[in-house]
Design an enzyme around this catalytic site. Structure first.
Site, PDB file in Angstrom:
ATOM      1  CE1 TYR A 151      -2.783  -3.296   0.992  1.00 30.26           C
ATOM      2  CE2 TYR A 151      -4.407  -1.541   1.184  1.00 30.26           C
ATOM      3  CZ  TYR A 151      -4.096  -2.890   1.059  1.00 30.26           C
ATOM      4  OH  TYR A 151      -5.109  -3.826   1.008  1.00 30.26           O
ATOM      5  CE  LYS A 202       2.308 -18.261  -0.272  1.00 27.91           C
ATOM      6  NZ  LYS A 202       1.852 -19.613   0.115  1.00 27.91           N
ATOM      7  CG  ASP A 238      -7.523  -4.415   3.307  1.00 27.69           C
ATOM      8  OD1 ASP A 238      -8.599  -4.399   3.911  1.00 27.69           O
ATOM      9  OD2 ASP A 238      -7.308  -3.727   2.286  1.00 27.69           O
ATOM     10  CG  ASP A 253     -12.858  -7.025   4.463  1.00 19.83           C
ATOM     11  OD1 ASP A 253     -12.509  -6.187   5.310  1.00 19.83           O
ATOM     12  OD2 ASP A 253     -13.462  -6.725   3.411  1.00 19.83           O
TER      13      ASP A 253
END
Ligand SMILES: NC(=O)c1ccc[n+]([C@@H]2O[C@H](COP(=O)([O-])OP(=O)(O)OC[C@H]3O[C@@H](n4cnc5c(N)ncnc54)[C@H](O)[C@@H]3O)[C@@H](O)[C@H]2O)c1
Length: 365
Positions: free
Chosen positions: A150, A201, A258, A262
């Site tokens: 981001y 990851k 993020d 959710d």
């Protein structure tokens, strides 16, 4: 001069100064409800509250080009204790330039590096998972909030041609990774929680996420009272659905946080219920519901105001109003118990009716 949340809490007799940015879409519906609830809580606790509204969002941007004014960050640092925001995003601004300027601008320029997203099941009837109790879905996602994918680094080459190349860089600094991992352990310790899981990851992202793995190994050694574990993000998402009870605190990078939060919101009943805090400890911080501007339901008066109300509760806790935090939470829990809900949770009330009911409950508590 920077203040600590603690100092602010102990400024006797002074009003807390809250900046309110409703933003776009349902933000303009849920924030008035949350402010009403906040005012009721302040009145109940005989607290002084000074609220200043800002009309930043798509309407203002389309009218005069304003996104985040140049002096806004300095003003927030100087004149406010916290910020309550609705949501930003409007299809009339195709690149959502105003949303990026305002929301990412505030997160980056105020250095709000920790995004706290509680995933707390209020009532077992709300989860789509079978036979899960409130105790089994109660964890917090701590999302790195200022770096990663981001950061806005990258670009186009030969844009619009058949040979186009687009790059988006994943920025991971040692300082940024270390402080968010440390934040997660401190968060757990402060709340008496025993487990922190770091998710990355690093098997595929062998540079950026290798840094996460090494820093986590270093930092966890300083928190021997807390059980530290690691999961790759793909497995984490699977485990969140399979057995959410294994998690108490999850710490991860900006993009994964993020997405994971959710999914977490899905586990507790939907986006309309999920709050978040964008925090830099000791400095002016920003609280908002996790959801966006929800253009599909905006203007219909049916958006769930509970995520915004719970974000206001988190804000109360941050500024030292712990009784008000609890009071708002209990009123939201009561609304759910008594079926005072919007259609996303199976109810039939409007945003305003739910907000009024919760505010009334706060006043009567
Ligand atoms: N923090 C933010 O301001 C933020 C966060 C996410 C998305 N956005 C922006 O919002 C716009 C819409 O994005 P999206 O559709 O992907 O996500 P969204 O969160 O706005 O909506 C996703 C789904 O959840 C539902 N929903 C959201 N909030 C709700 C509420 N309070 N009550 C009941 N249902 C609710 C919506 O109706 C929709 O079906 C986009 O412009 C996006 O960029 C902003």
């Amino acid at each position: 001069m920077l203040r600590s949340a603690n100092d602010m809490a102990h400024r006797p007799g002074s009003a807390k100064r809250i900046a309110v940015i409703p933003g776009d879409g349902v933000g303009k519906e849920v924030i008035p409800a949350a402010v009403k609830i906040l005012k009721a809580a302040a009145q109940k606790g005989s607290r002084e509250l000074a609220i200043t509204g800002f009309d930043w969002g798509a309407d203002r941007y389309l009218r005069d080009g304003t996104t985040l004014p140049a002096d806004a960050v300095e003003m927030f640092r100087r004149d406010f204790d916290a910020i309550l925001l609705g949501a930003l995003g409007d299809s009339r601004v195709p690149d959502n330039r105003h949303a990026a300027d305002i929301l990412l601008g505030l997160r980056f320029q105020l250095d709000l590096y920790a995004n706290e997203r509680p995933c707390v099941l209020i009532d077992s009837k709300l989860t789509p998972l079978r036979n899960r109790t409130e105790k089994e879905i109660h964890f917090h996602v701590i999302r790195e909030n200022t770096e990663g994918l981001y950061a806005g680094m990258g670009g186009f080459f030969k844009k619009g041609t058949a040979d186009e190349i687009a790059t988006q860089e994943d920025v991971n600094t040692r300082k940024g990774v270390e402080r968010i991992i440390r934040y997660a352990f401190e968060f757990a310790r402060r709340r008496g929680l025993r487990r922190v899981c770091m998710s990355d990851k690093s098997n595929a992202l062998t540079f950026g996420h290798n840094l996460w793995t090494r820093v986590f190994a270093e930092v966890r050694r300083q928190y021997s009272d807390i059980e530290a574990s690691h999961m790759y993000i793909d497995n984490l998402l699977l485990q969140m659905v399979r057995d959410p009870s294994q998690f108490q605190v999850i710490v991860t990078c900006n993009l994964f946080g993020d997405i994971a939060s959710d999914l977490g919101a899905g586990l507790i009943g939907g986006l309309g219920l999920a709050p978040s805090g964008n925090i830099h400890p000791g400095q002016v911080s920003l609280f908002e519901p996790v959801h966006g501007s929800a253009p599909d339901i905006a203007g219909k008066g049916i958006a769930n105001p509970m995520g915004a109300a719970l974000a206001a509760a988190m804000m109360c806790d941050y500024i030292g109003w712990t009784a008000e935090d609890q009071c708002i939470k209990h009123a939201v829990f009561a609304a759910i118990r008594e079926g005072k809900m919007t259609p996303d949770l199976g109810g039939s009330l409007t945003t305003r009716e739910v907000g009024d009911w919760i505010a009334g409950r706060v006043s009567a508590s």
